[in-house]
Structures are given as C-alpha cells and as structure tokens.
Design an enzyme around this catalytic site. Sequence first.
Site, mmCIF file in Angstrom:
data_model
loop_
_atom_site.group_PDB
_atom_site.id
_atom_site.type_symbol
_atom_site.label_atom_id
_atom_site.label_comp_id
_atom_site.label_asym_id
_atom_site.label_seq_id
_atom_site.Cartn_x
_atom_site.Cartn_y
_atom_site.Cartn_z
ATOM 1 N N LYS A 78 26.168 -14.254 -24.902
ATOM 2 C CA LYS A 78 26.693 -13.616 -26.110
ATOM 3 C C LYS A 78 27.723 -14.479 -26.837
ATOM 4 O O LYS A 78 28.201 -15.493 -26.336
ATOM 5 C CB LYS A 78 27.260 -12.237 -25.772
ATOM 6 C CG LYS A 78 26.158 -11.221 -25.491
ATOM 7 C CD LYS A 78 26.685 -9.813 -25.361
ATOM 8 C CE LYS A 78 25.530 -8.816 -25.231
ATOM 9 N NZ LYS A 78 25.990 -7.435 -25.043
ATOM 10 N N ARG A 136 23.336 -7.321 -16.772
ATOM 11 C CA ARG A 136 22.140 -7.481 -17.615
ATOM 12 C C ARG A 136 22.113 -8.916 -18.128
ATOM 13 O O ARG A 136 23.015 -9.334 -18.853
ATOM 14 C CB ARG A 136 22.205 -6.476 -18.774
ATOM 15 C CG ARG A 136 21.013 -6.478 -19.707
ATOM 16 C CD ARG A 136 21.194 -5.405 -20.785
ATOM 17 N NE ARG A 136 20.045 -5.345 -21.692
ATOM 18 C CZ ARG A 136 19.924 -6.086 -22.795
ATOM 19 N NH1 ARG A 136 20.882 -6.946 -23.122
ATOM 20 N NH2 ARG A 136 18.853 -5.961 -23.566
#
Length: 404
Positions: free
Chosen positions: A345, A379
């Site tokens: 991210k 995740r």
Amino acid sequence: MVCGENMIEIGVKFIDNLEQAYAEMQRVGADPGGIARMAPKAVFKVLKLSGLTPTQANIIKQEMLARGGDAAVARGVINHSVATTDLLLLGTLKQYRGFIKKLKMQPFGLAKLAERIEAALANLAGWPSRRINCRGLTLELGERTLVMGILNATPDSFSDGGRYLDPAAALEHALQMVEDGADIIDLGGISTRPGHSEISEAEEQRRILPVLDKLVQEVKVPISIDTWRAAVAREALARGAHMINDQWALRGDPELAQVVAEYQAPIMLMHNGHSTEYRDIMLELTAFLRQSIDMAQQTGISRGNIIVDPGIGFAKTYEQNLEVLRRLKELTVLGCPILLGTSRKSVIAKTLNLPVDQRVEGTAATVALGIAAGADIVRVHDVKEMVRVARMTDAILRGPQHEG
C-alpha cells in the site's frame, strides 16, 4: 558467602494479562495462595473514555481514587465549567474489580458503563483459540497467524490489475497461493485504488462469478468475497463462497447484513469513511467498528462470525496510517479477531519511495509488527514471503511449536 551489591541483577517484566502474571510469580517460586492474591495487582491497564458529563467523571474519579487507582479528567470537571470530558482510567485489575462493583450501583448511566468497562478489560485479557465455521470449512484462530491471499479479478487494481481477469489464470494463481500457505483466498471485482471508477453490480458479478465457480470446485480453503453490495454477496454465497469482506462495514448497502445473517457466513468489517478529520483516530475508529458490530448482531450475525479491520489506506492520511499501525493493539478492546491489510500500500510507497513491485520488505515489516500488536489474519499479495514472515513472528511470540 555474602551477597554483594554487584551480584544483584535488576530486570523488567512487561505483564499484559493474568496468565503472564501467574507465570512470572510461579517462576519466582511464590506461594500459590499468594499468587492468586497478587496477580491482579501486577496487571495495570489504562482505558480512555470520551463524552462523559462532569457528574459522571467526578463519580468515576472518586470511586477509582477510593481503590488506589486514579482518573485523569479535564480541569473544568470539578466546577462543571466544561460540558463533557475525556477520561483516562488508571488502575490494576484488582482496583478495577472493586471499582466496577461499586460503579454498577451508581446512577447517571454509570451502571451500564461499568458493564462496558468490564467487557473491555475481558477483551484486553486476550481470548483462547477459537474456530470460525465458514459454511462448512473451519478457520482456527489463535494458534497461529492466518494468511489471506489477494485475488483481484479487476482490470485496474493498483497492484496486479488485469492479470487474473481470466478465470483459468485466476484459478491457477489461487492454487499457487494455497500451495504457498494461504489459509483464505479473498476474491474481489472492484478496484479500491485512489481514483478508481465505480462499476455496476452487473459488471462486478460478471468479473467475479466465473472465477468463483472455478475456485469453489478446486480450492480447499475458504473463499472470501471482497464486496459491499448485498446483491453481489447473495449471488456469491449462493454459489458457494464462504465469507464476505466488506470494506464499508455495513454502511455501503443496508441490505448486506441481512444477506450475511441469512447464510450464516463470517464477515470482515473494515473501517472506512469520507474524511480524515479525527480527534483521537483509534478511539473513533474503534467506535465506528463497535457500531458496525452492533448493527451486525442486531441483524442476526453471530459475534463469533465477526472480524474487524482497521482499514489501512482508507480515510486516513499517510501519518494517520502510521499512527494506526503503531496503536493497532488498542483495537483488541473490541474482542474480535483482527484482519490487517497493508500489502504493497501507499503507506509503504511513501515511506520507502518504491514502486508497487518492490514493496515486499515494507509489507513484511508491517506484517510482523501487526502480528505482534494482535493481528490474527494478514491480507497479502506475496503469500509465500509473508507466510514465512508470519511463521517467524509466531515462533517469537508464541513459541517454537508454531514455527513451520
């Protein structure tokens, strides 16, 4: 032989719960009866409450002081010159026990608050291993960290857009992730990257359902569907999906909770929003998720089927994302398993100034520290590498029997 000053060693122990307190006192060789009395004195907890009236805050402070603890409040509480106040409760478990017992006898809504404080302390003590029934498949939580592999059936995902639109390619990738150690496969058809274009329900279903049909036949681990739409969730669950991963925590579609309850499926609730303005980000994030948990339970979803996600990268600035990661342990107050999604991210990109295909080390740092702070599921895109990170972290935190 005389014990000299230079022969005495001083160490420190960080004790988070009664189990640790008992273990340390047993190592000292303390009397079992003494351990039972002393252990609650060894566990110190600080709780933050918000929105209290001066009357409530004054009673809480006096009751905690009476038991040897304390409470920090705004200066205007004593003379009622403020309308509301935040409050920091400071005490050992022993002090909290007496305090809660007395608070349950008080008016002004404090009896109900005492029950919530009691529940929060119980959640912070940790919970034993638990099982989540994923519509016939079982997830074991608490023994080791679980790894969720990301499968994007999208043309515009920030990381791997377009690579797994073809059902055969998606199946091959899912099977490889399972071979690499994935415990869950998370299938999504909508990109959540900044500036993404919204798509229709029909298009979302067109992307994921052909892939899902192949996955449920071939993949032996639970399949999660990353969607906030009730119609998409209903069709996916009808075709054999096992879980729902809702990036809007039941705020996106008012019908989703009913669908999940009808199928008795587990659901992941993620913090999200339209603003990055917070007074205390973790307090407000926790309140948001607590409300979603209440919404889920009121609709018939079992609390044992609820997993929470702090939503790294959603409705948060770069600095706020780092703060949430630093304070992730505070989310354990909800008593639900925690899912952490940091893989590749922008918080990693901005820290390391690296493109999307070079963020594995940054992801690994967030995964390891997240597990240490209480994450039960991570995740990730890079399953093989993050499984190794998780196993090493588990070995340190839980003992070598969890390695491998």
